[in-house]
Design a protein around this motif. Structure first.
Motif, PDB file in Angstrom:
ATOM      1  N   ASP A 484      30.938  41.206  38.990  1.00 58.16           N
ATOM      2  CA  ASP A 484      30.843  42.210  40.061  1.00 58.16           C
ATOM      3  C   ASP A 484      30.280  41.595  41.340  1.00 58.16           C
ATOM      4  O   ASP A 484      30.740  41.896  42.438  1.00 58.16           O
ATOM      5  N   ALA A 485      29.243  40.763  41.189  1.00 61.67           N
ATOM      6  CA  ALA A 485      28.615  40.142  42.369  1.00 61.67           C
ATOM      7  C   ALA A 485      29.406  38.936  42.851  1.00 61.67           C
ATOM      8  O   ALA A 485      29.140  38.415  43.939  1.00 61.67           O
ATOM      9  N   GLY A 486      30.347  38.468  42.050  1.00 64.85           N
ATOM     10  CA  GLY A 486      31.156  37.311  42.436  1.00 64.85           C
ATOM     11  C   GLY A 486      30.357  36.024  42.466  1.00 64.85           C
ATOM     12  O   GLY A 486      30.509  35.202  43.368  1.00 64.85           O
ATOM     13  N   VAL A 487      29.499  35.823  41.454  1.00 64.70           N
ATOM     14  CA  VAL A 487      28.655  34.623  41.445  1.00 64.70           C
ATOM     15  C   VAL A 487      28.825  33.890  40.112  1.00 64.70           C
ATOM     16  O   VAL A 487      29.009  34.522  39.061  1.00 64.70           O
ATOM     17  N   ASN A 488      28.779  32.567  40.163  1.00 63.49           N
ATOM     18  CA  ASN A 488      28.871  31.781  38.935  1.00 63.49           C
ATOM     19  C   ASN A 488      27.574  31.883  38.147  1.00 63.49           C
ATOM     20  O   ASN A 488      26.482  31.793  38.707  1.00 63.49           O
ATOM     21  N   LEU A 489      27.701  32.038  36.822  1.00 64.68           N
ATOM     22  CA  LEU A 489      26.560  32.313  35.953  1.00 64.68           C
ATOM     23  C   LEU A 489      26.366  31.190  34.944  1.00 64.68           C
ATOM     24  O   LEU A 489      27.328  30.666  34.396  1.00 64.68           O
ATOM     25  N   TYR A 508      32.968  25.229  39.145  1.00 68.51           N
ATOM     26  CA  TYR A 508      33.197  25.605  40.534  1.00 68.51           C
ATOM     27  C   TYR A 508      31.852  25.656  41.249  1.00 68.51           C
ATOM     28  O   TYR A 508      30.830  26.031  40.673  1.00 68.51           O
ATOM     29  N   HIS A 509      31.861  25.283  42.515  1.00 66.70           N
ATOM     30  CA  HIS A 509      30.672  25.397  43.361  1.00 66.70           C
ATOM     31  C   HIS A 509      30.934  26.519  44.349  1.00 66.70           C
ATOM     32  O   HIS A 509      31.803  26.395  45.209  1.00 66.70           O
ATOM     33  N   GLY A 510      30.211  27.637  44.196  1.00 64.65           N
ATOM     34  CA  GLY A 510      30.528  28.823  44.988  1.00 64.65           C
ATOM     35  C   GLY A 510      31.769  29.488  44.435  1.00 64.65           C
ATOM     36  O   GLY A 510      32.440  28.947  43.526  1.00 64.65           O
ATOM     37  N   THR A 511      32.053  30.668  44.953  1.00 58.57           N
ATOM     38  CA  THR A 511      33.247  31.391  44.473  1.00 58.57           C
ATOM     39  C   THR A 511      34.109  31.884  45.631  1.00 58.57           C
ATOM     40  O   THR A 511      35.312  32.081  45.460  1.00 58.57           O
TER      41      THR A 511
ATOM     42  N   GLY B 529      44.461  33.240  48.672  1.00 61.71           N
ATOM     43  CA  GLY B 529      43.282  33.948  49.160  1.00 61.71           C
ATOM     44  C   GLY B 529      43.086  35.323  48.565  1.00 61.71           C
ATOM     45  O   GLY B 529      42.102  35.991  48.861  1.00 61.71           O
ATOM     46  N   ARG B 530      44.017  35.764  47.721  1.00 58.11           N
ATOM     47  CA  ARG B 530      43.925  37.132  47.188  1.00 58.11           C
ATOM     48  C   ARG B 530      43.007  37.245  45.986  1.00 58.11           C
ATOM     49  O   ARG B 530      42.777  38.340  45.468  1.00 58.11           O
ATOM     50  N   PHE B 531      42.519  36.129  45.474  1.00 56.97           N
ATOM     51  CA  PHE B 531      41.634  36.201  44.305  1.00 56.97           C
ATOM     52  C   PHE B 531      40.621  35.074  44.345  1.00 56.97           C
ATOM     53  O   PHE B 531      40.792  34.084  45.063  1.00 56.97           O
ATOM     54  N   TYR B 532      39.573  35.247  43.550  1.00 52.45           N
ATOM     55  CA  TYR B 532      38.541  34.232  43.394  1.00 52.45           C
ATOM     56  C   TYR B 532      38.436  33.874  41.913  1.00 52.45           C
ATOM     57  O   TYR B 532      38.952  34.573  41.049  1.00 52.45           O
ATOM     58  N   LEU B 533      37.725  32.796  41.647  1.00 51.29           N
ATOM     59  CA  LEU B 533      37.425  32.430  40.264  1.00 51.29           C
ATOM     60  C   LEU B 533      35.919  32.450  40.084  1.00 51.29           C
ATOM     61  O   LEU B 533      35.186  31.852  40.873  1.00 51.29           O
ATOM     62  N   VAL B 534      35.454  33.168  39.079  1.00 49.28           N
ATOM     63  CA  VAL B 534      34.020  33.255  38.790  1.00 49.28           C
ATOM     64  C   VAL B 534      33.804  32.704  37.388  1.00 49.28           C
ATOM     65  O   VAL B 534      34.497  33.085  36.448  1.00 49.28           O
ATOM     66  N   GLN B 535      32.853  31.783  37.257  1.00 50.30           N
ATOM     67  CA  GLN B 535      32.682  31.155  35.958  1.00 50.30           C
ATOM     68  C   GLN B 535      31.387  31.568  35.280  1.00 50.30           C
ATOM     69  O   GLN B 535      30.425  31.978  35.932  1.00 50.30           O
ATOM     70  N   SER B 536      31.410  31.480  33.967  1.00 47.13           N
ATOM     71  CA  SER B 536      30.197  31.643  33.173  1.00 47.13           C
ATOM     72  C   SER B 536      30.152  30.467  32.201  1.00 47.13           C
ATOM     73  O   SER B 536      31.177  30.080  31.649  1.00 47.13           O
ATOM     74  N   ARG B 537      28.980  29.861  32.028  1.00 49.70           N
ATOM     75  CA  ARG B 537      28.883  28.733  31.103  1.00 49.70           C
ATOM     76  C   ARG B 537      27.660  28.925  30.225  1.00 49.70           C
ATOM     77  O   ARG B 537      26.643  29.457  30.674  1.00 49.70           O
ATOM     78  N   ARG B 538      27.799  28.506  28.983  1.00 45.48           N
ATOM     79  CA  ARG B 538      26.643  28.574  28.090  1.00 45.48           C
ATOM     80  C   ARG B 538      26.703  27.429  27.089  1.00 45.48           C
ATOM     81  O   ARG B 538      27.798  26.937  26.763  1.00 45.48           O
TER      82      ARG B 538
END
Lengths: 540, 540
Positions: A484-489, A508-511, B529-538
């Motif tokens: 939702d916030a558009g931030v990498n976690l 990715y660095h930033g989104t 430009g119509r989308f972003y990529l948001v990552q999660s890593r664990r």
């Protein structure tokens, strides 16, 4: 517990930044030769082939207190743009493959100069030497290669030539079609003071590989690393038969040149890393250009629970201490439920968690001589003023300490200050305090923490976020909040991976999806707007 | 020669637009059912499931003179955006594959309604029925599929999941990484009067497949084709379990709604086709959004020499006559050396070439009943005024003629006017005169013609350019001029391929590299430009 936390953080550090780069990779004597090369620049005009007007400028100062005294020829926006425009057609006509190979060779030459660049990065940014080597050298070079690879992939995703047939009455219609990559135009890269190479290389190489001449405008406090980079690029370009004006240095002492360049009618791409204020100004005013900005943000850690309390504290201590928090990816806000958290060591109250974090940092940085290798020095008077003023923001739970650097007596070194706030003080933690300043914030619950994350990052942006939880449900809720916030976690980092580090080709660095940045290193959106496709078709 | 030129143009026409779409593709009776479906809308409120406030608006009029009388519920920007925002999360979370499949099914359902849509397109745009069927139906659907395919490819170019390992002291670092496609936000598509579906579908489907809810704001004169489209999309979305508010119609009679929508703070993407004036306004004012515009331009033909004089004249006659030049891709400026050209029929003076072009058009359109199937009707009073005023611009070498439509007595039909200018009159030919108005311009030489092309397209843009030459050297120079001007070029079109037609998946429409458009259908820059990529890593 003391020694365990410290051991975890230290092991983590040396895993991220090996004590010394291998001579097997860089050659015997590379470190010494690099140091000598760096020192040879000091107190002299920088050896450049760019035309000048006889004047020499430069006011870089080392956060370690040594004299630099390197000077550069001043440049005018009009002359730089004009030379860049003249260099464009032959570079465009060379095509994607020739450009990509030339760019890779530039990176290869930069790589061989990593020790020399490390000295330049160390003494302009204040990074410790080993970090300056890694982050300013191979890690920055990785991001350059990544930009080249993504740019090349985007340019060649569709065929360069095609034969097209369509059934028709009588003979089929047959056409030969050619598709040419056309660069957007002259590009400008505006560098920052803290990561002059790491933050400039992606824009530099993404623009260059897609056919655009690039004018590199370093931060007035960190010119040398980019001056060396530009000189290497110009040498390789000239050797390959291209106009070296495809890459030009735009050195300045003040701040007018960036604006002159970014708003020049013939400048079509601007890549900027720096303050939110100037980044927003560029987005609003450099209207003739595609503008990519990386700005400030409120990086956030949500602490819910952990199965490795020591691991968490060690990891956080490292992330807060590394380069004195002077990273766009360093955590600022640590959100902890006021009722405390469950851990592998039993329930810990809010204050116990806070004391654990503060204790982790103070123990990690307890020995000055070792600590400076982690914190580096303070990059600027602004950051120093900010850390000195931080006690006015709330209750200090860990004081900032001045460290003595064993090798540089005039180095300005400070450990992080940690300030306790409650969730209502969003006016304080809701904006960026760049430098070694962190907030521990008491929230009503983890749900509340995730709401704060969503809200503050939605408003002010962030490059990183992290969560600690043993509950899959909470981790999923955190992932949802991050989307939702558009931030990498990052989740449950307790070992040698840190929230403030990202690996090229994998992280990715930033989104682009929150106010901290307009694009990501490196996603399709970062490279696609830098070129066009123009076709020609004729009957076969 | 008369009949040969006419035969070439006519053969070309029926090759581009087959006389009747095959019942084998669309089913027996499809044409009749489609006509009945279209007629069922007339004089009634449009059957929509979108909420209304009880009022009904609509002022479409058929260029063929028949009464339409279809009305639509008015909408407010705030309510549309709010409904779109609420629909976003579930569509985002469905992921690229589910979205792509749903979009393809929408296109499939649209395809089955091609005859119904053809009626709607014919009677809002003035296109002849067969052209309305092809360009408004399968050709528009092709561009939709292309946008879906490129959007899907861009979203899935990098892996959605990865396991990452890094050697370290002791155990390697191992992380599981997940990458989520996050849409930019609410999208608005602002349609045009002449190609309501062809020009709206790419933006609609590029935004939708990448996760963005889309508000479709048709031109007040061409609502029905997009109202049908939106209703089909909503049905498919609801059947697939999604909120139909992912695609909403924003009908209006006036012009305020486009501005309200485009500048709404929660609108993040705007796709616009229409006037340069409003497109430039959107680019300057819809600052919170990614804005893609397709605007006016000065499409240019450079005539140097030809090995098929008749083929050239037939091809040009068709391109000038098709839909009375009311295409963003129709040629406007035909540049001919004042000394004439070499052809397979010997040297032709400037005046002979001009007379050949004028004669080709007048012969092609000599029979009213057949001619109207090529020209269609005049879309608006503005275009009519422009063609009627054209004689004031210079020496008329072919007068515009009013044609009698055999089926629609009130249809407003006009053939092209051709005006002779010399190269100095750039104030006239250097801007767009949208409609059946073409200029034959005498230049000093072909080199001069290429300079004019470079300069006028550089200033005002163009979607198409063409060159006729038997010299490989001239063709290369033309290709170079086209690359410089950033315009797509067609060479030596003498048969069934026309400068004003582009094939999805093979030809780009626009380039982004000149002022006529900010992007191309469909290149990486159009979708990225119509989308972003948001990552999660664990940790694994």
């Amino acid at each position: 517990m003391d020694s365990a936390v410290k051991a975890i953080a230290e092991r983590a550090y040396w895993s991220a930044y090996p004590e010394s780069p291998s001579p097997r990779v860089y050659g015997e004597g590379a470190a010494e030769q690099g140091r000598e090369a760096f020192e040879s620049y000091l107190g002299k005009p920088f050896p450049t082939d760019q035309p000048g007007n006889g004047a020499w400028i430069g006011a870089e100062r080392s956060p370690y207190g040594i004299e630099l005294g390197v000077t550069y020829p001043p440049a005018s926006a009009g002359e730089l743009v004009s030379a860049a425009r003249a260099a464009l057609p032959a570079w465009r006509d060379a095509g994607p493959l020739a450009r990509a190979l030339t760019c890779v060779e530039i990176v290869n030459r930069i790589n061989k100069r990593s020790f020399e660049l490390a000295g330049a990065v160390q003494h302009t940014t204040g990074q410790a030497f080993v970090m300056a080597f890694q982050a300013g050298g191979p890690h920055a070079q990785d991001r350059a290669l990544e930009a080249i690879a993504y740019g090349y992939a985007a340019m060649t995703a569709a065929a360069g030539h095609a034969r097209w047939e369509k059934p028709a009455k009588g003979d089929p219609l047959v056409m030969e079609k050619t598709f040419t990559v056309v660069p957007r135009g002259v590009a400008v890269v505006i560098g920052c003071n803290t990561f002059p190479t790491w933050n400039a290389y992606p824009g530099l190489f993404a623009s260059l590989v897609t056919g655009n001449p690039v004018i590199v405008k370093p931060h007035p406090g960190a010119i040398l690393p980019l001056a060396i980079t530009v000189q290497i690029a110009r040498t390789v370009l000239a050797e390959a038969g291209f106009d070296p004006a495809l890459v030009q240095l735009a050195a300045e002492e003040g701040q007018g040149l960036a604006t002159d360049l970014a708003t020049h009618p013939d400048v079509r791409i601007v890549d900027f890393t720096g303050s939110t204020e100037y980044g927003d100004w560029l987005e609003a005013n450099a209207r003739q250009a595609l503008v990519h900005t990386e700005k400030a943000g409120v990086n956030t850690i949500v602490v819910d629970s952990t199965d490795s309390f020591k691991g968490m504290l060690g990891n956080l201590a490292f992330s807060l201490s590394l380069y004195s928090g002077q990273m766009c990816t360093a955590p600022q806000n640590i959100l902890i439920p006021e009722g405390g958290i469950e851990t592998d060591e039993g329930h810990k109250s809010f204050d116990e968690v806070v004391q654990g974090i503060a204790g982790g940092v103070s123990r990690l940085l307890g020995d000055d001589a070792r600590a400076v290798e982690l914190t580096g020095a303070i990059v600027s008077a602004d950051v120093l003023a900010r850390v000195e003023g931080a006690p006015s923001l709330g209750e200090v739970v860990l004081e900032s300490r001045a460290l003595k650097h064993p090798a540089f007596t005039d180095a300005v070194v400070r450990t992080p200050v940690i300030v306790k706030l409650d969730a209502a003080q969003e006016d304080v933690y809701g904006r960026e305090h760049f430098g070694p300043i962190a907030f521990v914030v008491a929230t009503a619950s983890t749900g509340d923490s995730l709401d704060v994350l969503r809200r503050t990052i939605g408003r002010r942006g962030a490059l990183t976020a992290a969560v600690y939880s043993t509950s899959e449900e909470v981790l999923r809720a955190a992932e949802r909040a991050a989307v939702d916030a558009g931030v990498n976690l990052s989740c449950n980092l307790t070992g040698g991976v840190f929230v403030n580090q990202s690996a090229a080709f994998s992280d990715y660095h930033g989104t682009g999806a929150n106010p901290a940045a307009t694009a990501s290193l490196t996603d399709p959106g970062y490279v696609a707007g830098r070129f066009y496709l123009v076709q020609s078709r004729r009957p076969a």
